[in-house]
Motif scaffolding. Structure first.
Motif, PDB file in Angstrom:
ATOM      1  N   ARG A 273       0.636  -1.206  -0.021  1.00 49.85           N
ATOM      2  CA  ARG A 273       0.121  -0.125   0.038  1.00 49.85           C
ATOM      3  C   ARG A 273       1.030   1.324   0.199  1.00 49.85           C
ATOM      4  N   ASP A 274       0.344   2.305  -0.613  1.00 51.08           N
ATOM      5  CA  ASP A 274       0.890   3.640  -0.520  1.00 51.08           C
ATOM      6  C   ASP A 274       2.464   3.833  -0.967  1.00 51.08           C
ATOM      7  N   VAL A 275       2.489   3.095  -2.126  1.00 51.32           N
ATOM      8  CA  VAL A 275       3.793   2.824  -2.674  1.00 51.32           C
ATOM      9  C   VAL A 275       4.441   4.210  -3.148  1.00 51.32           C
ATOM     10  N   THR A 276       3.264   5.159  -3.492  1.00 54.30           N
ATOM     11  CA  THR A 276       3.837   6.500  -4.216  1.00 54.30           C
ATOM     12  C   THR A 276       3.890   7.381  -2.728  1.00 54.30           C
ATOM     13  N   THR A 277       3.923   7.155  -1.722  1.00 52.81           N
ATOM     14  CA  THR A 277       4.132   7.944  -0.674  1.00 52.81           C
ATOM     15  C   THR A 277       5.573   7.892  -0.070  1.00 52.81           C
ATOM     16  N   ASP A 278       5.952   8.531   1.010  1.00 49.78           N
ATOM     17  CA  ASP A 278       7.061   8.391   1.784  1.00 49.78           C
ATOM     18  C   ASP A 278       7.187   7.135   2.894  1.00 49.78           C
ATOM     19  N   SER A 279       5.885   6.708   3.054  1.00 49.77           N
ATOM     20  CA  SER A 279       5.736   5.755   3.898  1.00 49.77           C
ATOM     21  C   SER A 279       5.127   4.555   3.567  1.00 49.77           C
ATOM     22  N   PRO A 280       5.618   3.758   2.518  1.00 51.40           N
ATOM     23  CA  PRO A 280       4.800   2.697   2.151  1.00 51.40           C
ATOM     24  C   PRO A 280       4.502   1.657   2.954  1.00 51.40           C
ATOM     25  N   VAL A 281       3.407   0.626   2.677  1.00 52.60           N
ATOM     26  CA  VAL A 281       3.398  -0.312   3.855  1.00 52.60           C
ATOM     27  C   VAL A 281       3.026  -1.661   3.161  1.00 52.60           C
ATOM     28  N   ILE A 282       3.726  -2.931   3.866  1.00 47.04           N
ATOM     29  CA  ILE A 282       3.389  -4.123   3.451  1.00 47.04           C
ATOM     30  C   ILE A 282       2.465  -4.774   4.358  1.00 47.04           C
ATOM     31  N   ALA A 283       1.431  -5.075   4.015  1.00 46.46           N
ATOM     32  CA  ALA A 283       0.342  -5.744   4.830  1.00 46.46           C
ATOM     33  C   ALA A 283       0.228  -7.164   4.539  1.00 46.46           C
ATOM     34  N   PHE A 284       0.038  -7.903   5.738  1.00 44.94           N
ATOM     35  CA  PHE A 284       0.191  -9.472   5.457  1.00 44.94           C
ATOM     36  C   PHE A 284      -0.194 -10.138   6.827  1.00 44.94           C
ATOM     37  N   THR A 285      -0.465 -11.533   6.713  1.00 47.09           N
ATOM     38  CA  THR A 285      -1.115 -12.185   7.740  1.00 47.09           C
ATOM     39  C   THR A 285       0.229 -13.066   8.192  1.00 47.09           C
ATOM     40  N   GLY A 286       0.686 -12.752   9.541  1.00 49.94           N
ATOM     41  CA  GLY A 286       1.877 -13.614  10.025  1.00 49.94           C
ATOM     42  C   GLY A 286       1.512 -15.341   9.870  1.00 49.94           C
ATOM     43  N   SER A 287       2.551 -15.887  10.255  1.00 51.70           N
ATOM     44  CA  SER A 287       2.452 -17.477  10.294  1.00 51.70           C
ATOM     45  C   SER A 287       1.534 -17.713  11.215  1.00 51.70           C
ATOM     46  N   ASP A 288       1.346 -17.012  12.563  1.00 48.79           N
ATOM     47  CA  ASP A 288       0.429 -17.429  13.805  1.00 48.79           C
ATOM     48  C   ASP A 288      -0.989 -16.741  13.522  1.00 48.79           C
ATOM     49  N   GLY A 289      -1.184 -16.242  12.074  1.00 45.30           N
ATOM     50  CA  GLY A 289      -2.621 -15.849  11.941  1.00 45.30           C
ATOM     51  C   GLY A 289      -2.750 -14.249  12.293  1.00 45.30           C
ATOM     52  N   THR A 290      -2.060 -13.463  12.833  1.00 45.62           N
ATOM     53  CA  THR A 290      -1.946 -12.204  13.131  1.00 45.62           C
ATOM     54  C   THR A 290      -1.921 -11.323  11.988  1.00 45.62           C
ATOM     55  N   PRO A 291      -2.590 -10.323  11.802  1.00 43.72           N
ATOM     56  CA  PRO A 291      -2.323  -9.394  10.779  1.00 43.72           C
ATOM     57  C   PRO A 291      -1.238  -8.264  10.954  1.00 43.72           C
ATOM     58  N   VAL A 292      -0.466  -8.095  10.187  1.00 42.25           N
ATOM     59  CA  VAL A 292       0.734  -7.304  10.302  1.00 42.25           C
ATOM     60  C   VAL A 292       0.816  -5.996   9.459  1.00 42.25           C
ATOM     61  N   GLU A 293       0.964  -4.793   9.910  1.00 43.90           N
ATOM     62  CA  GLU A 293       1.277  -3.758   8.886  1.00 43.90           C
ATOM     63  C   GLU A 293       2.400  -3.390   9.208  1.00 43.90           C
ATOM     64  N   LEU A 294       3.278  -3.517   8.143  1.00 47.97           N
ATOM     65  CA  LEU A 294       4.876  -3.145   8.118  1.00 47.97           C
ATOM     66  C   LEU A 294       5.230  -1.798   7.311  1.00 47.97           C
ATOM     67  N   GLY A 295       5.414  -0.793   8.190  1.00 49.37           N
ATOM     68  CA  GLY A 295       5.752   0.452   7.704  1.00 49.37           C
ATOM     69  C   GLY A 295       7.094   0.472   7.104  1.00 49.37           C
ATOM     70  N   CYS A 296       7.507   1.153   6.143  1.00 48.71           N
ATOM     71  CA  CYS A 296       8.870   1.285   5.697  1.00 48.71           C
ATOM     72  C   CYS A 296       8.932   2.372   4.825  1.00 48.71           C
ATOM     73  N   ASP A 297      10.403   2.728   4.786  1.00 45.26           N
ATOM     74  CA  ASP A 297      10.751   4.096   4.153  1.00 45.26           C
ATOM     75  C   ASP A 297      10.768   3.550   2.492  1.00 45.26           C
ATOM     76  N   VAL A 298      11.077   2.250   2.112  1.00 46.74           N
ATOM     77  CA  VAL A 298      11.251   1.846   0.838  1.00 46.74           C
ATOM     78  C   VAL A 298      10.844   0.385   0.604  1.00 46.74           C
ATOM     79  N   ILE A 299      10.124  -0.176  -0.220  1.00 47.26           N
ATOM     80  CA  ILE A 299       9.851  -1.546  -0.509  1.00 47.26           C
ATOM     81  C   ILE A 299      10.860  -2.232  -1.767  1.00 47.26           C
ATOM     82  N   ALA A 300      11.214  -3.201  -1.475  1.00 43.44           N
ATOM     83  CA  ALA A 300      11.847  -3.917  -2.551  1.00 43.44           C
ATOM     84  C   ALA A 300      11.201  -5.078  -2.832  1.00 43.44           C
ATOM     85  N   GLY A 301      10.786  -5.116  -4.111  1.00 47.70           N
ATOM     86  CA  GLY A 301       9.722  -6.350  -4.679  1.00 47.70           C
ATOM     87  C   GLY A 301      10.747  -7.439  -5.150  1.00 47.70           C
TER      88      GLY A 301
END
Ligand code: RFL
Ligand code: PHB
Length: 391
Positions: A129-157
């Motif tokens: 999400r928000d990859v065209t902003t200064d704080s893009p986010v990787i959202a995912f569900t962790g292996s234990d089922g918990t939703p996680v929002e990982l805020g980053c400066d940069v995302i490497a695909g």
């Protein structure tokens, strides 16, 4: 959660990137859909360029590649029933290493885990999400089922050809250049001794074959097939007959043995541009794929992330964005040279289903030009062992 660089995918691109960043003091988190065991068991590449091995060694993860891998100073091009050696060491003073991709991944994962790296295996529902902003986010569900929002400066695909990163770039702003080949590779692993000291790339009336190796007791071989071929429909005898027929001539025979792994891979060339969209940077197979005939995909992934890591180092050192802005330009130069080399090797050695007798004779003429000319064989040696990395 927050990190500096969020990395999607723990393949060669993602893991090497996190290693290089850590050495610059840059934090990263890797989000990966598969389990560690699945990653460490998947059979893929075999050939590492000299520059890739040097990079692994320079960063402390090349010890096993040097000790257990095998240095190859040349390959054989086989056509018209005769072998012709391309002498890499003599022509360009460089070599390649046979060391399987899953062993490289074991080494990288072990090193990153030992250094305390945060790798989220078995993540689900990964989205960006928000990859065209200064704080893009990787959202995912962790292996234990918990939703996680990982805020980053940069995302490497770095999530490979079937990943989601590339699709985060809107279709209206993305160009995907594709070439699908009308054949695939039927690959096997067999318990057998080596048939030859170096790899054999064979052109034959029945199509291409590649004789590669893993260890003194395990051999990797491929032959060109229909991309829809059902690998399980082939008996071991039929596979060996086909391989023997494709390398036949001057009395040469493959050493046969029990086949314990088989599968068909499609062959395609693909480049996605842009490789950068806002704060999202694509690297490796996420941005491009090459047919395996040139043995280049993993090596190209490593070269991309070297350029990206250096650009991120400059960015975090003094906020300069100039190198990040040039990432795509620098990476694409090597990508297109490699696309050409991989396409050239593929079209020189494979028989298209609609090939005419003229096409086959022309290929033989081309192979003769390559093997009988110092200029021709030097180009192959230089490209196969790998051009120097640009960073
Ligand atoms: P990878 O290796 O595909 O890794 C991507 C990772 O991302 C994960 N992933 C996701 N993670 C999070 N969220 C998502 N939504 C995700 N979707 C996917 C995946 O699970 C995976 O772990 O890409 P990377 O890092 O760019 O590396 C590319 C190389 O793996 C590839 O180019 C090579 O295997 C190509 N290749 C060869 N390359 C060489 O340099 N030398 C060779 O000799 C060579 N031989 C080969 C090859 C590829 C082959 N096949 C199977 C296509 C031989 C073959 C037969
Ligand atoms: C391999 O050993 O798997 C291998 C070798 C050379 C290639 C592709 C794959 O070009």
């Amino acid at each position: 959660m927050r990190t500096q660089v969020g990395i999607v995918g723990a393949g060669p691109a993602g893991l090497v990137l996190s290693l290089l960043l850590a050495e610059c003091g840059i934090d990263s988190v890797i989000v990966e859909t598969r389990s560690r065991a699945a990653i460490e068991e998947t059979i893929r590449a075999g050939v590492l360029e000299q520059g890739t091995v040097d990079l692994l060694v320079d960063h402390g993860v090349g010890g096993r590649a040097l000790a257990e891998g095998a240095k190859h100073d040349g390959v054989e091009l086989r056509y018209g029933g005769t072998g012709h050696r391309i002498d890499f060491a003599g022509l360009v003073g460089r070599s390649v290493w046979l060391y399987p991709q899953h062993e490289v991944l074991k080494d990288l994962i072990a090193a990153r885990v030992a250094a305390g790296a945060d790798i989220r295996f078995e993540a689900a529902d990964v989205s960006l999400r928000d990859v065209t902003t200064d704080s893009p986010v990787i959202a995912f569900t962790g292996s234990d089922g918990t939703p996680v929002e990982l805020g980053c400066d940069v995302i490497a695909g770095c999530d490979g050809s079937a990943g989601i990163s590339r699709h985060t770039i809107p279709e209206s702003e993305r160009t995907d250049l594709f070439r699908a080949y009308p054949f695939g590779w039927f690959g096997i692993l067999a318990e057998a001794p080596r048939s030859a000291p170096e790899l054999i790339y064979a052109h034959s009336q029945r199509g291409f074959a590649l004789i590669s190796t893993r260890t003194p007791d395990v051999q990797r071989m491929y032959f060109q097939c229909d991309p829809e071929e059902d690998a399980d429909a082939w008996s071991d005898d039929r596979i060996w007959q086909e391989l023997q027929a494709r390398v036949a001539g001057d009395g040469f025979r493959l050493a046969e043995g029990r086949i314990f792994q088989r599968g068909v891979v499609p062959m395609r060339s693909h480049v996605c541009t842009p490789m950068r969209y806002g704060r999202l940077f694509l690297a490796g197979d996420a941005a491009h794929t090459v047919p395996p005939t040139g043995a280049k995909g993993l090596n190209l992934a490593v070269s991309d992330v070297l350029v990206l890591a250096n650009a991120l180092d400059a960015f975090y050192a003094d906020g300069s964005t100039e190198r990040l802005a040039r990432y795509e330009e620098v990476a694409l130069r090597r990508v297109w040279r490699t696309q050409h080399f991989s396409w050239w090797m593929t079209s020189m050695l494979h028989t298209a289903p609609d090939a005419s007798p003229f096409d086959v004779r022309r290929q033989l003429g081309e192979l003769e030009s390559v093997t009988s000319s110092v200029a021709g064989s030097t180009y192959l040696a230089e490209a196969y062992t790998g051009w120097p990395f640009e960073s």
